[in-house]
Design an enzyme around this catalytic site. Structure first.
Site, PDB file in Angstrom:
ATOM      1  N   GLU A  81       0.808  -1.217   0.000  1.00  0.00           N
ATOM      2  CA  GLU A  81       0.000   0.000   0.000  1.00  0.00           C
ATOM      3  C   GLU A  81       0.845   1.272   0.000  1.00  0.00           C
ATOM      4  OE1 GLU A  81      -2.492  -0.609   3.417  1.00  0.00           O
ATOM      5  OE2 GLU A  81      -4.097  -1.505   2.238  1.00  0.00           O
ATOM      6  N   GLU A 112       6.933 -21.955   7.316  1.00  0.00           N
ATOM      7  CA  GLU A 112       7.228 -21.129   8.481  1.00  0.00           C
ATOM      8  C   GLU A 112       8.154 -21.829   9.468  1.00  0.00           C
ATOM      9  OE1 GLU A 112       4.088 -21.469  11.966  1.00  0.00           O
ATOM     10  OE2 GLU A 112       3.125 -20.700  10.155  1.00  0.00           O
TER      11      GLU A 112
END
Length: 607
Positions: A81, A112
């Protein structure tokens, strides 16, 4: 993991499945309502994170988020963004998620839990000491984040451990620890809820706080905007009216005069100066509008006896300050800053890098900064007239006169001691230039990494990558070169290269750095590395031959100048090139190595 704060049961939601929809909503509202106050308790720590990132971004650093699952997705979201909101380059704020782009929408099993993946993802970004890495792990123990933070710390980057649990494992690798403990979730262990909300709020604060400090706003107006389409032109006009009180038509006229640059228009109006001066004032004040308006200091006096030469590339910018004499100059100081190739880092960052390098040269000389009489700069990626003109305007506050040329021209200026000859540049990229005794110019190569760059670090690196695929297929016998390339890239198998390339994790400079491994493998007697070096030296020699033919030199002894990290630092590659030229009956006269092209810029300034 039973002891983790994020895994504890919330007594308020013991009967969650018995609640009505309204009761459920009110319960969630009550839990979420606590989060802002909890975050506010950490205001000093969050402010310290913002200040640390701003400090490093001003030196050319980046903000990099690392996380897995929800934490990783929120980091990627915040990073994505920033370009549309604040008009920053897409690589300035980066979000890394365990498992890569696929993990944004689909769980990637085991990603992960592998700390090496965190290290490799950062390694592929060519992490440096100006970067800031924020490791996000609500549980405080995610192996991917642990691996990333450990590597970042070892690389000298600034590190932040952001979790929602006290005494997190990731804290051991952090310069700043941010532990926003929001308590048990209403669904036990579902950290996409309160912990996710807290993460989103904190990341909003960090990125927005950084951008405000970097001058992306004026008050609460988004002013780092260039009006390039109808919608943006209307928005820029509206913001300019809000900031200055101008009428709509007056604002439109001013924006046209300022090439649609909103910041420039505000400064031009407030300081009553021409757009070129407004741009220069903004650069002097690091692009911050309010600071530029309040800092109405008079223009610096010009010291006509001082000159500056600048060599700007895709890796660094070097400025050399000198005092002019009648026929030569005496060097006073040298400054080095971040990259200034406008096609790589953007125009604003390129301009700032040159300003920084010049001011560091003054600091090195131990004299107060002032305007110099003449500044000459050779900047890679500034070959077009519009790029040269834009940089001349941006650097107007540094010198009475400014001239911009390409970095290749500096090599001709510095290296051709007899005033004519052939210059070979071989670093990340490559090009061959010629200048005859009548002053006419010639060239071959320099077509860029897609079409050419023969005999460059990039060409050697790409050749090594192609060989790696041949080794994997069994088309060639394995050799020391294979192990060196795999280790350099931090991967275990050639198939991983495809993902690195498709995810843009191997840029041109990173591929060019593989040339080091090719040269090392050659030293170990690796026949593939030796063949690569000989082949690329031969292709570079063919470019020299093309310029030699264009100059119609025939049997003349030709002065030869060599520049660029590959050809200047590697005796092996340099001798291979000279051997090919000898086979081509090109007679080399005076041989010159140019280690400091900025001196060529000084000679341009002197003349």
């Amino acid at each position: 993991m039973d002891h983790l704060a994020t895994e504890l049961k919330n007594a308020k939601s013991n009967d969650l499945d018995l609640l009505s929809s309204k009761e459920f909503v009110l319960l969630m509202c009550g839990e979420d309502a606590q989060i802002p106050d909890i975050i506010a308790d950490h205001a000093d720590v969050i402010a310290s994170v913002i200040d640390a990132i701003v400090l490093r971004m001003r030196k050319g650093g980046r903000l990099i988020y690392c996380g897995a699952g929800t934490s990783g997705r929120l980091g990627v979201l915040d990073a994505s963004e920033c370009p549309p909101t604040f008009s920053v380059p897409s690589g300035l704020v980066i979000g890394l998620i365990a498992g890569g782009e696929k993990a944004l929408t689909t769980a990637v099993e085991g990603a992960e839990d592998n700390p090496d993946l965190g290290r490799i993802d950062l390694q592929n970004l060519a992490l440096n000491s100006n970067d800031c890495v924020v490791g996000i792990a609500t549980s405080g123990r995610t192996p991917y984040v642990l691996g990333a933070l450990q590597f970042a710390k070892m690389s000298g980057a600034f590190t932040v451990a952001f979790s929602c649990t006290p005494d997190a494992e990731i804290n051991q690798h952090a310069d700043i620890v941010l532990a926003v403990v929001v308590g048990p979730e209403i669904i036990t262990g579902s950290t996409r809820l309160k912990a996710g909300t807290a993460t989103k709020l904190v990341l909003n604060m960090i990125s927005t706080g950084v951008m405000v400090a970097l001058g992306k706003t004026f008050g609460n107006l988004m002013v780092d905007l260039k009006a390039s389409n109808v919608k943006l032109k209307a928005r820029a006009n509206r913001i300019l009216r809000d900031a200055t009180g101008l009428a709509e038509q007056e604002a439109q006229t001013l924006l046209l005069d300022c090439s649609g640059e909103l910041k420039t228009a505000i400064i031009a109006h407030e300081l009553k100066v021409e757009p070129d001066i407004a741009r220069a004032r903004l650069l002097e004040n690091q692009g911050v509008v309010r600071r530029t308006i309040s800092n109405k200091t008079p223009a610096l006096e010009i010291d006509a006896n001082l000159i500056v030469g600048v060599d700007g590339g895709g890796t660094k910018t070097v400025a050399v300050l000198a005092r002019r004499g009648k026929k030569d100059f005496s060097i006073l100081g040298r400054g080095v800053s971040q990259a200034s190739n406008p096609r790589v880092v953007g125009f604003s960052n390129a301009s700032r890098a040159i300003h920084d390098a010049v001011k560091l040269a003054f600091k090195d000389a131990g004299i107060p900064f002032t305007k110099v009489g003449f500044l000459a700069a050779g900047i890679s990626g500034a070959g077009r007239d519009e790029e040269k003109n834009a940089l001349q305007i941006a650097l107007a506050s540094l010198a009475g006169k400014v001239i911009i040329s390409t970095d290749a021209s500096l090599v001709l200026e510095e290296g051709l001691m007899e005033g004519w000859g052939i210059a070979v540049i071989s670093g990340t990229g490559s090009i061959v230039l010629g200048k005859n005794q009548q002053g006419e110019s010639f060239r071959a190569g320099g077509w860029g990494s897609v079409l050419g760059d023969e005999g460059s670090g990039y060409a050697l690196g790409m050749g090594a990558l192609k060989l790696l695929t041949h080794f994997a297929d069994g088309r060639e016998k394995q050799s020391p070169l294979q192990d060196k390339i795999l280790a350099h890239l931090g991967i275990v198998h050639a198939t991983e290269i495809v993902a690195l390339l498709h995810e843009d994790k191997l840029d041109k400079s990173m591929i060019a750095n593989l040339a080091i491994e090719v040269l090392h493998a050659h030293g170990l007697g690796d026949m593939y590395a030796s063949s690569l070096i000989n082949d690329q030296a031969g292709q570079l020699a063919s470019c020299v031959g093309a310029v030699h033919k264009q100059m119609n030199l025939k049997d003349e002894m030709v002065p030869l100048t060599l520049a660029g990290s590959l050809i200047c630092k590697s005796d092996v590659f340099r001798q291979a090139l000279l051997a090919h030229l000898e086979k081509m009956d090109i007679k080399v006269g005076l041989l010159t190595l140019v280690h400091e092209p900025a001196l060529g810029a000084l000679r341009m300034a002197l003349s």
